[in-house]
Design an enzyme around this catalytic site. Structure first.
Site, PDB file in Angstrom:
ATOM      1  N   ARG A  52     -78.511 -10.839 -32.602  1.00 40.70           N
ATOM      2  CA  ARG A  52     -78.906 -10.587 -34.001  1.00 40.70           C
ATOM      3  C   ARG A  52     -77.919 -11.196 -34.994  1.00 40.70           C
ATOM      4  O   ARG A  52     -78.291 -11.609 -36.068  1.00 40.70           O
ATOM      5  CB  ARG A  52     -78.992  -9.070 -34.238  1.00 40.70           C
ATOM      6  CG  ARG A  52     -80.204  -8.462 -33.578  1.00 40.70           C
ATOM      7  CD  ARG A  52     -80.142  -6.971 -33.598  1.00 40.70           C
ATOM      8  NE  ARG A  52     -79.012  -6.509 -32.792  1.00 40.70           N
ATOM      9  CZ  ARG A  52     -78.876  -5.284 -32.294  1.00 40.70           C
ATOM     10  NH1 ARG A  52     -79.799  -4.389 -32.550  1.00 40.70           N
ATOM     11  NH2 ARG A  52     -77.837  -4.942 -31.577  1.00 40.70           N
ATOM     12  N   LYS A 166     -77.516  -2.678 -15.996  1.00 35.66           N
ATOM     13  CA  LYS A 166     -77.631  -1.236 -16.047  1.00 35.66           C
ATOM     14  C   LYS A 166     -77.202  -0.744 -17.436  1.00 35.66           C
ATOM     15  O   LYS A 166     -76.455  -1.471 -18.095  1.00 35.66           O
ATOM     16  CB  LYS A 166     -76.818  -0.574 -14.938  1.00 35.66           C
ATOM     17  CG  LYS A 166     -75.302  -0.786 -15.072  1.00 35.66           C
ATOM     18  CD  LYS A 166     -74.553   0.146 -14.178  1.00 35.66           C
ATOM     19  CE  LYS A 166     -74.327   1.480 -14.822  1.00 35.66           C
ATOM     20  NZ  LYS A 166     -73.171   1.539 -15.721  1.00 35.66           N
ATOM     21  N   HIS A 196     -73.127  -4.057 -10.606  1.00 36.23           N
ATOM     22  CA  HIS A 196     -72.069  -5.025 -10.291  1.00 36.23           C
ATOM     23  C   HIS A 196     -71.196  -4.582  -9.111  1.00 36.23           C
ATOM     24  O   HIS A 196     -70.510  -5.395  -8.509  1.00 36.23           O
ATOM     25  CB  HIS A 196     -71.231  -5.350 -11.535  1.00 36.23           C
ATOM     26  CG  HIS A 196     -70.238  -4.298 -11.911  1.00 36.23           C
ATOM     27  ND1 HIS A 196     -70.584  -3.163 -12.590  1.00 36.23           N
ATOM     28  CD2 HIS A 196     -68.900  -4.211 -11.705  1.00 36.23           C
ATOM     29  CE1 HIS A 196     -69.506  -2.427 -12.786  1.00 36.23           C
ATOM     30  NE2 HIS A 196     -68.468  -3.042 -12.262  1.00 36.23           N
ATOM     31  N   LYS A 200     -68.868  -6.690  -5.500  1.00 34.62           N
ATOM     32  CA  LYS A 200     -67.432  -6.623  -5.203  1.00 34.62           C
ATOM     33  C   LYS A 200     -67.209  -6.966  -3.731  1.00 34.62           C
ATOM     34  O   LYS A 200     -67.937  -6.498  -2.851  1.00 34.62           O
ATOM     35  CB  LYS A 200     -66.893  -5.212  -5.494  1.00 34.62           C
ATOM     36  CG  LYS A 200     -66.833  -4.882  -6.987  1.00 34.62           C
ATOM     37  CD  LYS A 200     -66.289  -3.490  -7.218  1.00 34.62           C
ATOM     38  CE  LYS A 200     -66.448  -3.071  -8.669  1.00 34.62           C
ATOM     39  NZ  LYS A 200     -65.318  -3.350  -9.527  1.00 34.62           N
ATOM     40  N   GLU A 234     -61.537   7.062 -12.738  1.00 31.55           N
ATOM     41  CA  GLU A 234     -60.904   6.162 -13.709  1.00 31.55           C
ATOM     42  C   GLU A 234     -59.879   6.938 -14.525  1.00 31.55           C
ATOM     43  O   GLU A 234     -60.095   8.115 -14.817  1.00 31.55           O
ATOM     44  CB  GLU A 234     -61.952   5.568 -14.647  1.00 31.55           C
ATOM     45  CG  GLU A 234     -62.948   4.673 -13.932  1.00 31.55           C
ATOM     46  CD  GLU A 234     -64.019   4.147 -14.888  1.00 31.55           C
ATOM     47  OE1 GLU A 234     -63.934   2.977 -15.262  1.00 31.55           O
ATOM     48  OE2 GLU A 234     -64.908   4.917 -15.260  1.00 31.55           O
ATOM     49  N   ASP A 253     -74.140   7.086 -15.964  1.00 33.52           N
ATOM     50  CA  ASP A 253     -73.357   5.857 -16.104  1.00 33.52           C
ATOM     51  C   ASP A 253     -72.819   5.369 -14.755  1.00 33.52           C
ATOM     52  O   ASP A 253     -72.747   4.169 -14.516  1.00 33.52           O
ATOM     53  CB  ASP A 253     -72.186   6.120 -17.068  1.00 33.52           C
ATOM     54  CG  ASP A 253     -71.407   4.861 -17.400  1.00 33.52           C
ATOM     55  OD1 ASP A 253     -72.050   3.825 -17.660  1.00 33.52           O
ATOM     56  OD2 ASP A 253     -70.159   4.896 -17.389  1.00 33.52           O
ATOM     57  N   HIS A 258     -73.581   3.209  -9.212  1.00 32.08           N
ATOM     58  CA  HIS A 258     -72.480   2.743  -8.358  1.00 32.08           C
ATOM     59  C   HIS A 258     -72.223   3.675  -7.166  1.00 32.08           C
ATOM     60  O   HIS A 258     -72.088   3.229  -6.024  1.00 32.08           O
ATOM     61  CB  HIS A 258     -71.182   2.614  -9.157  1.00 32.08           C
ATOM     62  CG  HIS A 258     -71.299   1.753 -10.381  1.00 32.08           C
ATOM     63  ND1 HIS A 258     -72.146   0.682 -10.463  1.00 32.08           N
ATOM     64  CD2 HIS A 258     -70.670   1.809 -11.583  1.00 32.08           C
ATOM     65  CE1 HIS A 258     -72.019   0.111 -11.653  1.00 32.08           C
ATOM     66  NE2 HIS A 258     -71.140   0.783 -12.352  1.00 32.08           N
TER      67      HIS A 258
HETATM   68  C1  BG6 Z   1     -69.646   0.378 -15.606  1.00 27.64           C
HETATM   69  C2  BG6 Z   1     -69.629   1.685 -16.352  1.00 27.64           C
HETATM   70  O1  BG6 Z   1     -70.909   0.186 -14.997  1.00 27.64           O
HETATM   71  O2  BG6 Z   1     -68.656   0.390 -14.601  1.00 27.64           O
HETATM   72  C3  BG6 Z   1     -68.250   1.953 -16.926  1.00 27.64           C
HETATM   73  O3  BG6 Z   1     -70.578   1.635 -17.398  1.00 27.64           O
HETATM   74  C4  BG6 Z   1     -67.192   1.848 -15.855  1.00 27.64           C
HETATM   75  O4  BG6 Z   1     -68.192   3.236 -17.538  1.00 27.64           O
HETATM   76  C5  BG6 Z   1     -67.338   0.529 -15.111  1.00 27.64           C
HETATM   77  O5  BG6 Z   1     -65.911   1.904 -16.482  1.00 27.64           O
HETATM   78  C6  BG6 Z   1     -66.393   0.449 -13.942  1.00 27.64           C
HETATM   79  O6  BG6 Z   1     -66.463  -0.839 -13.389  1.00 27.64           O
HETATM   80  P1  BG6 Z   1     -65.220  -1.463 -12.618  1.00 27.64           P
HETATM   81  O7  BG6 Z   1     -65.737  -2.746 -12.061  1.00 27.64           O
HETATM   82  O8  BG6 Z   1     -64.144  -1.635 -13.640  1.00 27.64           O
HETATM   83  O9  BG6 Z   1     -64.863  -0.462 -11.571  1.00 27.64           O
END
Ligand code: BG6
Length: 512
Positions: A52, A166, A196, A200, A234, A253, A258
């Site tokens: 945008r 996502k 993602h 990994k 985290e 999330d 994941h």
């Molecule tokens: C994302 C989440 O999909 O993955 C985030 O939205 C999270 O909240 C992140 O911090 C973690 O990814 P990675 O690759 O840093 O472990």
């Protein structure tokens, strides 16, 4: 699990929707640059940012150049590689819900096909909030940009693929209707639902560890395993993403995608082959058998938490409710820990612990499998009192590697036993730097390999599991948020919660 060098996809135009967003700057642009640097990006690939914000091609290039300098895993930036790539970077300004921008985009892409030889190949990358996904698809379709079949039918190498970042939907209902809409406009083989974590290296190594070694399969079942645990912890808080996170929560999330993806890889049956659908069939079977937690069961088996104000790594940090973009009375959870079961032949009765949280004591992602204790006949009461059972831990990040805890005799004339750890550290075993998840995944999209992407049924089953918990939470808001301090392992689980498995609690302080 597939050799990178196998791919030599045809060049294409990659259009990123949400081009001025964080993901493009931090991950997508550096990934494309590193693919180009490794000579893996098909020569002549074009990148178009759609967003945008009004911006010239030049301004967009400069912005990407800065992001690459800042976030690329390889440094310093090789100027000639970036300049060649930058020569094929463009920007198209447009609203997501108005046809005009899409008509311009369509004309520009057709023009590029002629001038730059991209042959009608397209990758549309939707890195946008779920609410704008359907408008984007409709507008692309109305502009004629999804009409692949007409242009590509005679040419089997010609492709049109759409990547969905996502979160894929917000709950089961929205994911189902999004899938239905996608189904009307695209074939499943054109759809790439991104998680993602699957890109990994260490996640791909789970399959290799299990199926390229003979020693694990015999013990990988309820007869030998005491429990399985997946942890995504985290130390970070919101990092400017409070607005997004507050309407999402950690269950949506991280756990719905994941964590469940890691669980399926660790517990699935050996697939018939490494083909995308063979692997995904097995993952889906696990999700079908994953015991749903609903109603009162949620109170018993699921802990939720939200961090308060405190210190982490010696630094004062705000409470979740004080983070930018977060409602000061928010009931959004930043921690979830739960126990469930996989009701199938292999895993019957084995507790499955899943945990995800922000601002926890350590940043670590790992999968642990704890094995049953030996009968205390030989080393029981006296010598083995301090011993803990065998445990295999796959460290996804950081300190990537695999370790096995076992018992050993302490050298000396007596018979003292102690736990020791056998460790395989990825970094020193394989000194070459691993590619970033997004590099592998972008290449897979261009190469048409969807093994590392979630299939429609997989995503819906994962939402089914998450939705049972979300619904129970909606009926009973948390009375006591915030309920854990930053730098801890989350709210103390109620006695009832992990009563019979106290070894659940924190992943790391539990030394050999
Ligand atoms: C994302 C989440 O999909 O993955 C985030 O939205 C999270 O909240 C992140 O911090 C973690 O990814 P990675 O690759 O840093 O472990």
């Amino acid at each position: 699990m597939v050799e990178l060098a196998r791919y030599r996809p045809e060049r294409c135009i990659i259009v990123i929707f949400g081009a001025s967003g964080d993901l493009t700057q931090r991950k997508l642009a550096p990934a494309l640059y590193n693919l180009a640097r490794e000579d893996l990006l098909p020569e002549g690939t074009v990148l178009v940012g759609y967003g945008r914000t009004p911006m010239t091609d030049e301004a967009f290039r400069n912005r990407l150049g800065e992001s690459i300098s800042r976030f690329s895993r390889t440094q310093p930036i090789e100027t000639d590689v970036w300049e060649t790539l930058a020569g094929r970077v463009f920007y198209q300004q447009g609203a997501y819900d108005e046809a005009e921008g899409y008509r311009h985009l369509h004309r520009r892409m057709e023009d590029m096909d002629g001038r730059l030889g991209t042959g009608g190949n397209r990758v549309f990358y939707l890195s946008v909030p779920p609410v704008v996904v359907v408008p984007i698809l409709h507008n692309l379709s109305a502009a004629g940009s999804l009409a692949r079949r007409r242009q590509c039918d005679e040419d089997s190498t010609c492709y049109l693929r759409v990547v969905f970042e996502k979160p894929f939907g917000h709950d089961l209902g929205s994911a189902r209707s999004l899938n239905a809409e996608i189904d009307r406009l695209l074939e499943e083989s054109q759809v790439f639902r991104m998680d993602h974590y699957l890109g990994k290296e260490t996640v791909q190594n789970i399959g290799v560890l299990r199926f390229a070694n003979s020693i694990f399969e015999h013990v990988w079942k309820s007869e030998s395993v005491r429990w399985v645990r997946v942890t995504v912890a985290e130390t970070l808080g919101m990092e400017g993403r409070g607005g997004y996170f507050d309407s999402t929560g950690i269950l949506r999330d991280i756990l719905q995608n994941h964590v469940l993806q890691l669980l399926t890889l660790v517990t699935m049956e050996p697939p018939a082959s490494l083909e995308a659908d063979a692997v995904r069939d097995e993952k889906v079977k696990v999700l079908r058998c994953l015991r749903r937690l609903e109603g009162h069961e949620v109170r018993r088996s699921v802990a939720r938490g939200q961090y308060g104000r405190g210190t982490i790594n010696g630094q004062q940090v705000p409470a979740y409710r004080e983070e930018e973009g977060v409602d000061p009375h928010s009931d959004t959870e930043t921690f979830v820990g739960l126990r469930t079961y996989i009701d199938n032949w292999r895993w019957a009765g084995v507790p499955i612990y899943l945990c995800a949280g922000k601002r926890l004591a350590e940043g670590l992602v790992e999968v642990s499998v704890e094995f049953k204790e030996v009968p205390g006949i030989l080393f029981g009461a006296v010598h083995g009192r301090q011993l803990k059972p065998n445990r295999l831990t796959v460290r996804i990040q950081p300190n990537e590697g695999v370790s096995l805890r076992f018992a050993s005799k302490v050298p000396g004339l007596g018979l003292e036993l102690r736990n020791v750890e056998m460790d395989f550290p990825y970094g020193s075993a394989f000194p070459a730097a691993s590619p970033e998840a997004y590099e592998r995944l972008l290449l897979d999209v261009m190469g048409g390999n969807s093994a590392l992407f979630a299939r429609r049924d997989e995503v819906e089953l994962a939402w089914e599991f998450a939705s049972g918990i979300l619904e129970a939470w909606q009926k009973e808001p948390p009375p006591d948020f915030p309920n854990y301090a930053p730098g801890t392992w989350g709210p103390i689980p109620s006695e009832q919660f992990f009563a019979e498995h106290t070894s659940y609690a924190a992943p790391s302080p539990d030394s050999p």
